[in-house]
Write a protein that holds these residues in place. Structure first.
Motif, mmCIF file in Angstrom:
data_model
loop_
_atom_site.group_PDB
_atom_site.id
_atom_site.type_symbol
_atom_site.label_atom_id
_atom_site.label_comp_id
_atom_site.label_asym_id
_atom_site.label_seq_id
_atom_site.Cartn_x
_atom_site.Cartn_y
_atom_site.Cartn_z
ATOM 1 N N HIS A 1 4.862 8.782 8.619
ATOM 2 C CA HIS A 1 5.533 8.734 7.326
ATOM 3 C C HIS A 1 4.686 8.061 6.241
ATOM 4 O O HIS A 1 5.220 7.612 5.237
ATOM 5 C CB HIS A 1 6.866 8.000 7.468
ATOM 6 C CG HIS A 1 7.814 8.687 8.386
ATOM 7 N ND1 HIS A 1 7.878 8.391 9.736
ATOM 8 C CD2 HIS A 1 8.711 9.670 8.174
ATOM 9 C CE1 HIS A 1 8.786 9.155 10.306
ATOM 10 N NE2 HIS A 1 9.307 9.952 9.387
ATOM 11 N N TYR A 2 3.369 7.994 6.437
ATOM 12 C CA TYR A 2 2.516 7.292 5.481
ATOM 13 C C TYR A 2 2.624 7.851 4.073
ATOM 14 O O TYR A 2 2.412 7.145 3.096
ATOM 15 C CB TYR A 2 1.049 7.303 5.939
ATOM 16 C CG TYR A 2 0.383 8.647 5.782
ATOM 17 C CD1 TYR A 2 -0.258 8.977 4.607
ATOM 18 C CD2 TYR A 2 0.432 9.589 6.798
ATOM 19 C CE1 TYR A 2 -0.849 10.218 4.449
ATOM 20 C CE2 TYR A 2 -0.149 10.822 6.651
ATOM 21 C CZ TYR A 2 -0.793 11.130 5.478
ATOM 22 O OH TYR A 2 -1.376 12.363 5.330
ATOM 23 N N ASP A 3 2.963 9.125 3.947
ATOM 24 C CA ASP A 3 3.015 9.746 2.632
ATOM 25 C C ASP A 3 4.340 9.503 1.918
ATOM 26 O O ASP A 3 4.507 9.879 0.762
ATOM 27 C CB ASP A 3 2.751 11.245 2.740
ATOM 28 C CG ASP A 3 3.745 11.952 3.646
ATOM 29 O OD1 ASP A 3 4.317 11.296 4.533
ATOM 30 O OD2 ASP A 3 3.938 13.161 3.464
ATOM 31 N N ASP B 1 12.565 -2.398 6.872
ATOM 32 C CA ASP B 1 13.706 -2.093 7.738
ATOM 33 C C ASP B 1 13.510 -0.758 8.448
ATOM 34 O O ASP B 1 13.904 -0.597 9.605
ATOM 35 C CB ASP B 1 15.007 -2.080 6.938
ATOM 36 C CG ASP B 1 15.419 -3.468 6.466
ATOM 37 O OD1 ASP B 1 15.036 -4.456 7.114
ATOM 38 O OD2 ASP B 1 16.122 -3.553 5.444
ATOM 39 N N ASP B 2 12.893 0.220 7.770
ATOM 40 C CA ASP B 2 12.608 1.522 8.386
ATOM 41 C C ASP B 2 11.636 1.361 9.550
ATOM 42 O O ASP B 2 11.819 1.951 10.616
ATOM 43 C CB ASP B 2 11.998 2.494 7.370
ATOM 44 C CG ASP B 2 12.940 2.853 6.234
ATOM 45 O OD1 ASP B 2 14.173 2.793 6.436
ATOM 46 O OD2 ASP B 2 12.436 3.173 5.149
ATOM 47 N N ILE B 3 10.608 0.562 9.326
ATOM 48 C CA ILE B 3 9.591 0.346 10.366
ATOM 49 C C ILE B 3 10.209 -0.380 11.558
ATOM 50 O O ILE B 3 9.986 -0.013 12.710
ATOM 51 C CB ILE B 3 8.389 -0.432 9.795
ATOM 52 C CG1 ILE B 3 7.723 0.380 8.682
ATOM 53 C CG2 ILE B 3 7.380 -0.779 10.897
ATOM 54 C CD1 ILE B 3 6.713 -0.396 7.861
ATOM 55 N N ALA B 4 11.020 -1.401 11.284
ATOM 56 C CA ALA B 4 11.687 -2.145 12.358
ATOM 57 C C ALA B 4 12.628 -1.234 13.137
ATOM 58 O O ALA B 4 12.658 -1.274 14.371
ATOM 59 C CB ALA B 4 12.445 -3.346 11.785
ATOM 60 N N GLU C 1 0.839 -1.205 0.000
ATOM 61 C CA GLU C 1 0.000 0.000 0.000
ATOM 62 C C GLU C 1 0.870 1.249 0.000
ATOM 63 O O GLU C 1 0.565 2.224 -0.686
ATOM 64 C CB GLU C 1 -0.944 0.000 1.199
ATOM 65 C CG GLU C 1 -1.941 1.129 1.212
ATOM 66 C CD GLU C 1 -2.936 1.084 0.061
ATOM 67 O OE1 GLU C 1 -3.401 2.162 -0.359
ATOM 68 O OE2 GLU C 1 -3.267 -0.024 -0.426
ATOM 69 N N MET C 2 1.955 1.216 0.759
ATOM 70 C CA MET C 2 2.854 2.369 0.817
ATOM 71 C C MET C 2 3.484 2.663 -0.534
ATOM 72 O O MET C 2 3.778 3.802 -0.853
ATOM 73 C CB MET C 2 3.974 2.127 1.840
ATOM 74 C CG MET C 2 3.496 2.127 3.269
ATOM 75 S SD MET C 2 2.761 3.673 3.787
ATOM 76 C CE MET C 2 4.072 4.814 3.468
ATOM 77 N N HIS C 3 3.701 1.627 -1.333
ATOM 78 C CA HIS C 3 4.348 1.797 -2.626
ATOM 79 C C HIS C 3 3.358 1.843 -3.791
ATOM 80 O O HIS C 3 3.769 1.886 -4.945
ATOM 81 C CB HIS C 3 5.383 0.688 -2.825
ATOM 82 C CG HIS C 3 6.539 0.827 -1.894
ATOM 83 N ND1 HIS C 3 6.524 0.340 -0.602
ATOM 84 C CD2 HIS C 3 7.735 1.428 -2.045
ATOM 85 C CE1 HIS C 3 7.662 0.629 -0.018
ATOM 86 N NE2 HIS C 3 8.418 1.288 -0.855
#
Length: 93
Positions: A73-75, A81-84, A21-23
């Protein structure tokens, strides 16, 4: 996490949905928030409280940091790795 354990496979599936969804070119904020809430609910069901240990609170703090990062950072395009890293855990935790 491993796909051989059913609830962990579900968590991995939900993380992939969030990633996709983010991409997506047609990102939907509501869909993303819904997926993040589903992820939290799935993880919450499997947090085990051990008497005398504060592991559940620590796990909740990690989840809060990670979902907070997603919300903030949803936008932007992000990777797992960023989320972790936002939860100060490795990708496999």
């Amino acid at each position: 996490m491993t796909a051989q354990t059913s609830w962990q496979a579900e968590v991995l599936f939900l993380l992939n949905q969030i990633y996709d969804e983010m991409h997506s070119e047609k990102r939907s904020l509501l869909r993303l928030l819904s997926q993040a809430v589903s992820l939290c609910a799935c993880i919450e069901e499997h947090i085990q409280h051990i008497s005398g240990h504060n592991d559940a609170e620590e796990s909740w703090m990690i989840i809060r940091k990670m979902t907070g990062y997603i919300h903030q950072h949803y936008d932007l395009k992000m990777i797992m790795d960023d989320i972790a890293a936002a939860g100060t855990v490795c990708r496999s935790k």
